[in-house]
Design an enzyme around this catalytic site. Sequence first.
Site, short mmCIF file in Angstrom:
data_model
loop_
_atom_site.label_atom_id
_atom_site.label_comp_id
_atom_site.label_asym_id
_atom_site.label_seq_id
_atom_site.Cartn_x
_atom_site.Cartn_y
_atom_site.Cartn_z
N ASN A 156 5.82 4.20 -3.25
CA ASN A 156 4.56 4.84 -3.72
C ASN A 156 4.28 6.17 -3.09
OD1 ASN A 156 3.75 3.35 -1.68
ND2 ASN A 156 2.17 2.19 -2.72
N LYS A 179 14.81 2.94 6.25
CA LYS A 179 15.35 2.75 4.94
C LYS A 179 14.38 3.01 3.91
CE LYS A 179 15.55 -0.55 2.19
NZ LYS A 179 15.36 -0.08 0.88
N PRO A 180 14.39 4.09 3.31
CA PRO A 180 13.38 4.18 2.07
C PRO A 180 13.82 3.50 0.95
CG PRO A 180 15.22 5.97 2.36
CD PRO A 180 15.50 5.16 3.37
N GLU A 255 2.04 -3.25 7.12
CA GLU A 255 1.34 -2.62 6.15
C GLU A 255 1.48 -3.27 4.89
OE1 GLU A 255 -1.26 -1.28 6.93
OE2 GLU A 255 -0.83 -0.24 9.01
N CYS A 289 -1.71 0.56 -1.99
CA CYS A 289 -2.30 -0.70 -1.44
C CYS A 289 -3.83 -0.33 -1.16
CB CYS A 289 -1.63 -1.02 -0.23
SG CYS A 289 -1.36 0.37 1.04
N GLU A 463 -1.49 2.09 11.93
CA GLU A 463 -0.68 3.43 11.79
C GLU A 463 -1.81 4.62 11.90
OE1 GLU A 463 1.75 2.87 8.46
OE2 GLU A 463 3.00 2.29 9.74
P1 ADP Z 1 7.20 -2.97 -3.75
O1 ADP Z 1 6.64 -4.04 -4.60
O2 ADP Z 1 6.19 -1.96 -3.33
O3 ADP Z 1 8.59 -2.25 -4.37
P2 ADP Z 1 8.34 -4.46 -1.81
O4 ADP Z 1 7.97 -5.16 -0.76
O5 ADP Z 1 9.41 -5.11 -2.84
O6 ADP Z 1 7.16 -3.57 -2.58
O7 ADP Z 1 9.47 -3.12 -1.24
C1 ADP Z 1 9.17 -2.30 -0.30
C2 ADP Z 1 10.27 -1.87 0.65
O8 ADP Z 1 11.14 -3.30 1.11
C3 ADP Z 1 11.35 -1.15 -0.27
O9 ADP Z 1 12.03 -0.43 0.65
C4 ADP Z 1 12.39 -2.36 -0.54
O10 ADP Z 1 13.73 -1.83 -0.89
C5 ADP Z 1 12.46 -3.13 0.53
N1 ADP Z 1 12.68 -4.57 0.56
C6 ADP Z 1 12.54 -5.21 -0.65
N2 ADP Z 1 13.01 -6.62 -0.56
C7 ADP Z 1 13.65 -6.53 0.65
C8 ADP Z 1 14.44 -7.59 1.46
N3 ADP Z 1 14.66 -8.70 1.03
N4 ADP Z 1 14.69 -7.25 2.70
C9 ADP Z 1 14.45 -6.09 3.28
N5 ADP Z 1 14.08 -4.93 2.27
C10 ADP Z 1 13.44 -5.35 1.18
#
Ligand code: ADP
Length: 482
Positions: A156, A179-180, A255, A289, A463
Amino acid sequence: MLKLKDETLLRPDAYVDGAWTASPSRFAVTDKATGETIAQVADLDAAATQRAVEAAAAAGPAWRTKTAKERAGLMRKWFELILANQEDLARLMTAEQGKPLAETRGEVAYGAAFIEWFAEEGKRVYGDVIPTFAAGKRILVLKEPVGVVAAITPWNFPNAMITRKAAPALAAGCTFIIKPAAETPLSATALAELAHRAGIPKGVFNVVTSDKAAEVGKVLTTHPLVRKFSFTGSTEIGALLMAQCTSTIKKVSLELGGNAPFIVFDDADIDSAIDGAMIAKMRNMGEACTAANRFYVHEKVQDEFAKKLTAKMAGLKMGNGLDDGVALGPLVNKDGRDKVIELVDDAVKKGAKILTGGKAPDGPGYFYPATVLSNVSDDAKMLNDEIFGPVASLQSFKSEDEVITRANNTEYGLVAYLYTKDLSRGMRVSEKLDFGMIGLNRGLVSDPAAPFGGVKQSGLGREGAHEGLMEFMETQYISVTW
Ligand code: ADP
């Protein structure tokens, strides 16, 4: 079609140890308004992530022994390069994320402000000298960088969510791996390109692009060389990653989700409350959020507020964020829009009235119009669940005590907004609200100099501000005798 003044800012590879890192496996990043592919991005796996951790660890000793002034000088260059390329970074972000150019320009400047602010604050990491009862003994307290930091960020705010972790980490003397989100990795790799041009040494700032979130996340949360893990995203994934961090006892900052109440008292300046509501609700199409998720409006002013909010919302131009005058871009993906549709349908079934919007258009891009719902019933799902879309749900209230209880009735505690001209009421109510941040007669609380963060299931740690810097430092105490 996306056009940049400097095409070399569009970087489809990962950035590890100061070099662009390709991968035979790639994933498509799309333009969220048109559905077209912008780039095929390197899809790194666990082994490549491990190499990034090792590179960050190897770069640590040289980076932490630089003076804060030397680190600040390099960060300042990075900051200036980001601002010099603001328009390109904004266009790239609008394409991969969806929000209109006016907002992405703002986010690039806001994101850069963290680098500027923390570069300066890094010079003010003070310790203590504590006297003791024993003669000839002193306690010296020093602050030391925690070491390698790994971070995972959402789609976002593809720029600012990274800089507000990376800037304090680098200023503290830590090295960093991000990791974006796979939806928006190009803003992250563009930041890496500019860090490279600024002369940030290799291994200090690494970007692991990947569509294998769980696999990469496992390495970042379990690798013994990673000493601090910082996450922004959903509460569900945050809890999972926090659990993964326990085996190696990492410091963790989270966060997570919010469910912000927006309270309008009968003595509020209604026009100013409407302006604040538009920002709190519509920033990033409501995909934040911090987004106002529940409007509580005093019954004496509810009709006026609903009428004025509806007029503003109905006047927003929806479309491709790269086009002039567009104020509302597409949502990020089908799942995001399906959730909004489901929550609106549920509220309407339970008696809510649609004052404007409420119907998703056809065509490419997952658009959803600015929507206002009145008479939302207490059992509507959208009052407990983040809407993450451009939908305002209105309810009325009668008394101060009642609205405080209703506002606090959530497992989240990120931010609450309230409008009143009576400052003593404003302070009294603020202190009774169980939220990490309060917007008192304001619809926006984010600021590099402020401690951003939530209580309850909205997260851990802060943060921004000096507190945000301390998240990346450890205390060392030296007991000295002579
Ligand atoms: P949103 O609903 O905002 O996408 P997420 O919590 O699913 O929120 O995702 C936020 C970040 O966490 C993203 O970079 C996503 O790739 C990562 N992410 C999602 N699932 C996992 C996981 N199982 N392990 C590590 N990172 C994850």
